[in-house]
Design a protein around this motif. Sequence first.
Motif, PDB file in Angstrom:
ATOM      1  N   LYS A  17      22.673 -36.404  20.968  1.00 26.27           N
ATOM      2  CA  LYS A  17      22.825 -35.566  19.772  1.00 26.27           C
ATOM      3  C   LYS A  17      22.316 -36.287  18.540  1.00 26.27           C
ATOM      4  O   LYS A  17      21.658 -35.706  17.679  1.00 26.27           O
ATOM      5  CB  LYS A  17      24.296 -35.189  19.569  1.00 26.27           C
ATOM      6  N   GLU A  18      22.614 -37.585  18.445  1.00 28.08           N
ATOM      7  CA  GLU A  18      22.177 -38.375  17.299  1.00 28.08           C
ATOM      8  C   GLU A  18      20.650 -38.464  17.273  1.00 28.08           C
ATOM      9  O   GLU A  18      20.039 -38.356  16.216  1.00 28.08           O
ATOM     10  CB  GLU A  18      22.808 -39.777  17.375  1.00 28.08           C
ATOM     11  N   ARG A  19      20.041 -38.641  18.446  1.00 32.79           N
ATOM     12  CA  ARG A  19      18.580 -38.703  18.515  1.00 32.79           C
ATOM     13  C   ARG A  19      17.957 -37.368  18.133  1.00 32.79           C
ATOM     14  O   ARG A  19      16.939 -37.325  17.461  1.00 32.79           O
ATOM     15  CB  ARG A  19      18.132 -39.107  19.925  1.00 32.79           C
ATOM     16  N   SER A  20      18.565 -36.259  18.544  1.00 36.40           N
ATOM     17  CA  SER A  20      18.005 -34.952  18.201  1.00 36.40           C
ATOM     18  C   SER A  20      18.126 -34.687  16.703  1.00 36.40           C
ATOM     19  O   SER A  20      17.249 -34.082  16.106  1.00 36.40           O
ATOM     20  CB  SER A  20      18.677 -33.844  19.005  1.00 36.40           C
ATOM     21  N   ARG A  21      19.198 -35.143  16.076  1.00 37.71           N
ATOM     22  CA  ARG A  21      19.331 -34.999  14.622  1.00 37.71           C
ATOM     23  C   ARG A  21      18.245 -35.791  13.917  1.00 37.71           C
ATOM     24  O   ARG A  21      17.651 -35.335  12.946  1.00 37.71           O
ATOM     25  CB  ARG A  21      20.699 -35.503  14.157  1.00 37.71           C
ATOM     26  N   LEU A  22      17.986 -37.002  14.403  1.00 38.89           N
ATOM     27  CA  LEU A  22      16.956 -37.836  13.801  1.00 38.89           C
ATOM     28  C   LEU A  22      15.583 -37.188  13.964  1.00 38.89           C
ATOM     29  O   LEU A  22      14.762 -37.226  13.053  1.00 38.89           O
ATOM     30  CB  LEU A  22      16.973 -39.226  14.452  1.00 38.89           C
ATOM     31  N   GLY A  23      15.356 -36.553  15.115  1.00 42.37           N
ATOM     32  CA  GLY A  23      14.090 -35.864  15.344  1.00 42.37           C
ATOM     33  C   GLY A  23      13.877 -34.700  14.396  1.00 42.37           C
ATOM     34  O   GLY A  23      12.745 -34.355  14.069  1.00 42.37           O
ATOM     35  N   VAL A  24      14.939 -34.081  13.941  1.00 42.99           N
ATOM     36  CA  VAL A  24      14.839 -32.981  12.987  1.00 42.99           C
ATOM     37  C   VAL A  24      14.764 -33.514  11.563  1.00 42.99           C
ATOM     38  O   VAL A  24      14.033 -32.981  10.718  1.00 42.99           O
ATOM     39  CB  VAL A  24      16.047 -32.028  13.139  1.00 42.99           C
ATOM     40  N   MET A  25      15.475 -34.587  11.288  1.00 48.85           N
ATOM     41  CA  MET A  25      15.548 -35.108   9.924  1.00 48.85           C
ATOM     42  C   MET A  25      14.263 -35.804   9.472  1.00 48.85           C
ATOM     43  O   MET A  25      13.907 -35.716   8.301  1.00 48.85           O
ATOM     44  CB  MET A  25      16.723 -36.080   9.792  1.00 48.85           C
ATOM     45  N   LEU A  26      13.575 -36.494  10.374  1.00 44.83           N
ATOM     46  CA  LEU A  26      12.366 -37.213   9.965  1.00 44.83           C
ATOM     47  C   LEU A  26      11.282 -36.287   9.418  1.00 44.83           C
ATOM     48  O   LEU A  26      10.749 -36.545   8.330  1.00 44.83           O
ATOM     49  CB  LEU A  26      11.837 -38.067  11.121  1.00 44.83           C
ATOM     50  N   PRO A  27      10.919 -35.202  10.099  1.00 43.88           N
ATOM     51  CA  PRO A  27       9.927 -34.300   9.496  1.00 43.88           C
ATOM     52  C   PRO A  27      10.428 -33.663   8.195  1.00 43.88           C
ATOM     53  O   PRO A  27       9.656 -33.483   7.250  1.00 43.88           O
ATOM     54  CB  PRO A  27       9.701 -33.228  10.565  1.00 43.88           C
ATOM     55  N   ALA A  28      11.704 -33.337   8.137  1.00 41.43           N
ATOM     56  CA  ALA A  28      12.255 -32.747   6.912  1.00 41.43           C
ATOM     57  C   ALA A  28      12.177 -33.747   5.764  1.00 41.43           C
ATOM     58  O   ALA A  28      11.835 -33.373   4.630  1.00 41.43           O
ATOM     59  CB  ALA A  28      13.694 -32.305   7.145  1.00 41.43           C
ATOM     60  N   GLY A  30      10.020 -36.154   5.534  1.00 38.04           N
ATOM     61  CA  GLY A  30       8.598 -36.270   5.200  1.00 38.04           C
ATOM     62  C   GLY A  30       8.146 -35.149   4.286  1.00 38.04           C
ATOM     63  O   GLY A  30       7.406 -35.372   3.327  1.00 38.04           O
ATOM     64  N   LEU A  31       8.570 -33.922   4.580  1.00 42.04           N
ATOM     65  CA  LEU A  31       8.218 -32.785   3.717  1.00 42.04           C
ATOM     66  C   LEU A  31       8.819 -32.935   2.327  1.00 42.04           C
ATOM     67  O   LEU A  31       8.180 -32.618   1.321  1.00 42.04           O
ATOM     68  CB  LEU A  31       8.696 -31.476   4.352  1.00 42.04           C
ATOM     69  N   LEU A  32      10.050 -33.421   2.260  1.00 42.91           N
ATOM     70  CA  LEU A  32      10.702 -33.611   0.969  1.00 42.91           C
ATOM     71  C   LEU A  32       9.971 -34.659   0.132  1.00 42.91           C
ATOM     72  O   LEU A  32       9.710 -34.448  -1.060  1.00 42.91           O
ATOM     73  CB  LEU A  32      12.161 -34.015   1.178  1.00 42.91           C
ATOM     74  N   VAL A  33       9.605 -35.767   0.739  1.00 38.56           N
ATOM     75  CA  VAL A  33       8.879 -36.823   0.019  1.00 38.56           C
ATOM     76  C   VAL A  33       7.521 -36.309  -0.435  1.00 38.56           C
ATOM     77  O   VAL A  33       7.082 -36.577  -1.560  1.00 38.56           O
ATOM     78  CB  VAL A  33       8.748 -38.084   0.906  1.00 38.56           C
ATOM     79  N   THR A  34       6.838 -35.534   0.422  1.00 44.24           N
ATOM     80  CA  THR A  34       5.544 -34.969   0.051  1.00 44.24           C
ATOM     81  C   THR A  34       5.684 -34.005  -1.126  1.00 44.24           C
ATOM     82  O   THR A  34       4.875 -34.029  -2.061  1.00 44.24           O
ATOM     83  CB  THR A  34       4.922 -34.238   1.250  1.00 44.24           C
ATOM     84  N   ALA A  35       6.707 -33.165  -1.117  1.00 43.55           N
ATOM     85  CA  ALA A  35       6.920 -32.216  -2.215  1.00 43.55           C
ATOM     86  C   ALA A  35       7.225 -32.949  -3.514  1.00 43.55           C
ATOM     87  O   ALA A  35       6.716 -32.577  -4.582  1.00 43.55           O
ATOM     88  CB  ALA A  35       8.052 -31.254  -1.863  1.00 43.55           C
ATOM     89  N   ILE A  36       8.029 -33.992  -3.437  1.00 41.62           N
ATOM     90  CA  ILE A  36       8.352 -34.759  -4.649  1.00 41.62           C
ATOM     91  C   ILE A  36       7.106 -35.458  -5.176  1.00 41.62           C
ATOM     92  O   ILE A  36       6.853 -35.471  -6.388  1.00 41.62           O
ATOM     93  CB  ILE A  36       9.484 -35.758  -4.360  1.00 41.62           C
ATOM     94  N   ALA A  37       6.305 -36.040  -4.285  1.00 44.34           N
ATOM     95  CA  ALA A  37       5.074 -36.719  -4.712  1.00 44.34           C
ATOM     96  C   ALA A  37       4.109 -35.735  -5.370  1.00 44.34           C
ATOM     97  O   ALA A  37       3.506 -36.043  -6.400  1.00 44.34           O
ATOM     98  CB  ALA A  37       4.416 -37.398  -3.514  1.00 44.34           C
ATOM     99  N   PHE A  38       3.988 -34.538  -4.794  1.00 46.54           N
ATOM    100  CA  PHE A  38       3.120 -33.527  -5.392  1.00 46.54           C
ATOM    101  C   PHE A  38       3.631 -33.119  -6.773  1.00 46.54           C
ATOM    102  O   PHE A  38       2.856 -32.959  -7.713  1.00 46.54           O
ATOM    103  CB  PHE A  38       3.024 -32.305  -4.484  1.00 46.54           C
ATOM    104  N   GLY A  39       4.950 -32.966  -6.901  1.00 44.93           N
ATOM    105  CA  GLY A  39       5.536 -32.609  -8.195  1.00 44.93           C
ATOM    106  C   GLY A  39       5.304 -33.677  -9.250  1.00 44.93           C
ATOM    107  O   GLY A  39       4.992 -33.374 -10.402  1.00 44.93           O
ATOM    108  N   VAL A  40       5.438 -34.931  -8.870  1.00 46.18           N
ATOM    109  CA  VAL A  40       5.204 -36.024  -9.818  1.00 46.18           C
ATOM    110  C   VAL A  40       3.741 -36.046 -10.229  1.00 46.18           C
ATOM    111  O   VAL A  40       3.418 -36.181 -11.413  1.00 46.18           O
ATOM    112  CB  VAL A  40       5.633 -37.378  -9.206  1.00 46.18           C
ATOM    113  N   LEU A  41       2.840 -35.914  -9.256  1.00 46.27           N
ATOM    114  CA  LEU A  41       1.413 -35.916  -9.564  1.00 46.27           C
ATOM    115  C   LEU A  41       1.043 -34.758 -10.492  1.00 46.27           C
ATOM    116  O   LEU A  41       0.323 -34.937 -11.479  1.00 46.27           O
ATOM    117  CB  LEU A  41       0.600 -35.843  -8.268  1.00 46.27           C
ATOM    118  N   ALA A  42       1.551 -33.584 -10.192  1.00 41.50           N
ATOM    119  CA  ALA A  42       1.262 -32.419 -11.038  1.00 41.50           C
ATOM    120  C   ALA A  42       1.883 -32.593 -12.423  1.00 41.50           C
ATOM    121  O   ALA A  42       1.273 -32.243 -13.433  1.00 41.50           O
ATOM    122  CB  ALA A  42       1.785 -31.151 -10.381  1.00 41.50           C
TER     123      ALA A  42
END
Length: 88
Positions: A17-28, A30-42
Amino acid sequence: MEIRKMVDRLIQHCESKERSRLGVMLPAMGLLVTAIAFGVLAGLSVPVWLDGGYVPGKPKLLTVAEVENLRWMKSDRGQLARDIITVN
């Protein structure tokens, strides 16, 4: 022995269960960091772009007299003086 097997199965279940949570959290994450980076750049580039961009050349420190002259030129009296010179 039977209890030991049940405990091992329970531990494996919890670990999976812990591994499956990590598998879901890592892409999420990544998307959050990408959105924040785009917001800072803009946020850093769009206001400069709307104001016409940067002036080419080296940055220059202004003297106190130059700053006072710029303030006066932006004032109402400075604008009036500019208009009078432009008309004449």
